[in-house]
Design a protein around this motif. Structure first.
Motif, PDB file in Angstrom:
ATOM      1  N   SER A  13       0.834  -1.212   0.000  1.00  0.00           N
ATOM      2  CA  SER A  13       0.000   0.000   0.000  1.00  0.00           C
ATOM      3  C   SER A  13       0.862   1.252   0.000  1.00  0.00           C
ATOM      4  N   LEU A  14       2.013   1.201   0.679  1.00  0.00           N
ATOM      5  CA  LEU A  14       2.913   2.353   0.700  1.00  0.00           C
ATOM      6  C   LEU A  14       3.578   2.520  -0.667  1.00  0.00           C
ATOM      7  N   LYS A  15       3.968   1.402  -1.278  1.00  0.00           N
ATOM      8  CA  LYS A  15       4.566   1.480  -2.609  1.00  0.00           C
ATOM      9  C   LYS A  15       3.583   2.058  -3.623  1.00  0.00           C
ATOM     10  N   ASP A  16       2.312   1.674  -3.512  1.00  0.00           N
ATOM     11  CA  ASP A  16       1.286   2.208  -4.413  1.00  0.00           C
ATOM     12  C   ASP A  16       1.103   3.706  -4.190  1.00  0.00           C
ATOM     13  N   LEU A  17       1.126   4.111  -2.925  1.00  0.00           N
ATOM     14  CA  LEU A  17       0.974   5.529  -2.602  1.00  0.00           C
ATOM     15  C   LEU A  17       2.131   6.340  -3.179  1.00  0.00           C
ATOM     16  N   ILE A  18       3.336   5.848  -3.019  1.00  0.00           N
ATOM     17  CA  ILE A  18       4.520   6.570  -3.502  1.00  0.00           C
ATOM     18  C   ILE A  18       4.509   6.663  -5.028  1.00  0.00           C
ATOM     19  N   ALA A  19       4.006   5.629  -5.679  1.00  0.00           N
ATOM     20  CA  ALA A  19       3.905   5.670  -7.142  1.00  0.00           C
ATOM     21  C   ALA A  19       2.969   6.790  -7.580  1.00  0.00           C
TER      22      ALA A  19
END
Length: 399
Positions: A13-19
Motif C-alpha cells: 500500500s505504501l509502494k502504491d501511494l509513492i507511485a
C-alpha cells in the motif's frame, strides 16, 4: 548508505501511494522518525513522506487514485493519506518565512536541503529514496545517530527561538536516543531560553513531559532538565533531587520486569502532598482521568503488605502496583507485588436485602450498615460469606 529493508517500507500500500506521488521520479522521499528508527533497528511507528508536490496536487492525486486524503495540516502543507496499512503523513517541502517562538509561517519549496534545514535535530532530517533506499544526509545526522548525539541543525539558540517547545523536545530525544552527555551549545541555549516555557500552552508542555517519562531510562535527561532550569519554569515544585528519586523507581521497575509508565514516574517526581499535586496537574491541563490516576497513586505513601489488598480494592490493581513501586519499603515490595500478580477484585457476599432479611429495618440505615460491613470485610482481607454474616450480625446489634 542505504536504508535497511523493513516491514513498513515494503508494504504494498505504501509502494502504491509513492507511485501516485511520483516517487520513482524523485518527487517523494521517506523522512524523519521512520528513517531514524529503522537505522537504529527500532520498529517504526509513524511513516512520513516529504514531497516537492504542492498540497493541492497531493490531494488531487490521492483522490484520483481512490486513496482517502485528509487535510490534517494543510496550512503547513501536510496531508494524511489513509492506506490499508494505516495513515501516512505527506508534507510538501517547506521553508520558514517567520516564527514567534510558538508557531511558524511557511512557504512551500522544492529544495530538499532547505526543507531539511528547518527541521529540529540532525537525526530527524534524514531522507531516503523510496525506490533505491539511498539515504540523503545534509547535516551530519548519520554520524550523530551513530554516536547517539542529539544536536540541533545550525544554531541551537536560533532553532529554540523559532519554537520554544524544542527545549522539551531536546530533553525528550536525549532521554530516548542520547547517551549520558549533552551537546553543550544546545544545553546552554536551553537554559538561556528556559523561562520562555512558561509562555507556552500547558497541554503541549505536558505532552512532551509525559513522552519523555515514557522513555526506558530518562534519569539523565531529567537531571539535566533540573540543571537547565526547565522544571523551574514548568513545575517549580519538583524536587532538585528528582533525578535520584526517579532512578530508584526505575531500578525497582527493572528488577520486577515492569514496563515504564509515565503516570507512575510523574508521581515519583511530584511533591507527595495531594493538594499541591492536584494544583500542578490541573495547571498542566491534564485530563480528569489522568488527574484521578495521580490522586489514586498518592492515596497511601507508606503501604505495608497488609494494606495492598485494600488499596487494590478501592483504587485498582494498577494503582496499587504503582503505589508499591513508589512507596513500599524494600522488605515489603516483593510480597506486595506478588499479591497483585493475579489480582481480581472480590465481590462483597452481602446485599442490603440480606441485611433487611437479618432484621434491619428498611431505610438509610441499610446503606450505612452495608458500608460498615464492607469496611470490616476489607479490613479482614475479604473473608468468606459465613464470616461476613457474623460481621453483619455484630453491626446490626450495634444499631
Amino acid at each position: 548508505m542505504k536504508l535497511p529493508k523493513a516491514p513498513w517500507n515494503q508494504q504494498q500500500s505504501l509502494k502504491d501511494l509513492i507511485a501516485v506521488l511520483d516517487g520513482d521520479q524523485g518527487a517523494t522521499r521517506f523522512v524523519g522518525g521512520a528513517v531514524r528508527d529503522t537505522l537504529l533497528s527500532i520498529p517504526a511507528k509513524d511513516i512520513d513522506l516529504a514531497t516537492t508536490l504542492k498540497p493541492d496536487a497531493v490531494i488531487t492525486r490521492l483522490k484520483d487514485a481512490n486513496i482517502n486524503a485528509i487535510p490534517t495540516g494543510i496550512e503547513h502543507g501536510t496531508v494524511t493519506a489513509v492506506t490499508e496499512d494505516g495513515p501516512v503523513e505527506i508534507t510538501t517541502l517547506r521553508r520558514d518565512v517567520s516564527t514567534d517562538g510558538r508557531r511558524a509561517t511557511v512557504a512551500f519549496s522544492d529544495d530538499w536541503k532547505e526543507d531539511a534545514a528547518r527541521r529540529d535535530f540532525t537525526i530527524n532530517a534524514l531522507f531516503a529514496d523510496p525506490d533505491t533506499l539511498e539515504i540523503y544526509d545534509y547535516f551530519g545526522g548519520l554520524a550523530d545517530l551513530e554516536k547517539h548525539h542529539i544536536r540541533f541543525i545550525g544554531s541551537a539558540e536560533q532553532r529554540i527561538a523559532e519554537d520554544h517547545l524544542r527545549i522539551m523536545r531536546y530533553f525528550r530525544f536525549l532521554a530516548r536516543f542520547g547517551q549520558h552527555d549533552v551537546d553543550q551549545e544546545t544545553f546552554d541555549a536551553c537554559r538561556k531560553a528556559a523561562r520562555e516555557l512558561a509562555k507556552l500552552s500547558r497541554e503541549r508542555v505536558a505532552d512532551e513531559l509525559m513522552k519523555l517519562l515514557s522513555a526506558a531510562d530518562p534519569v539523565y535527561a531529567v537531571q539535566e532538565m533540573v540543571e537547565a532550569d526547565v522544571f523551574a519554569n514548568i513545575v517549580a515544585e519538583i524536587d532538585p533531587d528528582a533525578g535520584s528519586q526517579l532512578a530508584v523507581l526505575i531500578l525497582r521497575e527493572e528488577a520486577h520486569d515492569i514496563p515504564p509508565d509515565p503516570v507512575r514516574r510523574l508521581v515519583g517526581l511530584l511533591p507527595k502532598d495531594t493538594d499541591i499535586t492536584a494544583q500542578i496537574v490541573t495547571s498542566l491541563k491534564f485530563s480528569k482521568k489522568l488527574r484521578r490516576a495521580v490522586a489514586d497513586r498518592l492515596s497511601a505513601l507508606e503501604p505495608s503488605v497488609s494494606d495492598i489488598p485494600a488499596i487494590a480494592y478501592y483504587h485498582g490493581a494498577d494503582a496499587a502496583r504503582d503505589i508499591a513501586l513508589l512507596f513500599a519499603a524494600d522488605h515489603d515490595l516483593d510480597a506486595s507485588l506478588a499479591i497483585l500478580k493475579d489480582w481480581s477484585k472480590p465481590v462483597l457476599p452481602m446485599t442490603g436485602g440480606d441485611l433487611i432479611a437479618m432484621g434491619l429495618k428498611p431505610g438509610p440505615i441499610v446503606a450505612e450498615s452495608l458500608k460498615a460491613v464492607e469496611a470490616a470485610w476489607i479490613n479482614e482481607q475479604f473473608p468468606d460469606e459465613d464470616r461476613v454474616r457474623t460481621l453483619a450480625r455484630d453491626i446490626i446489634k450495634g444499631h
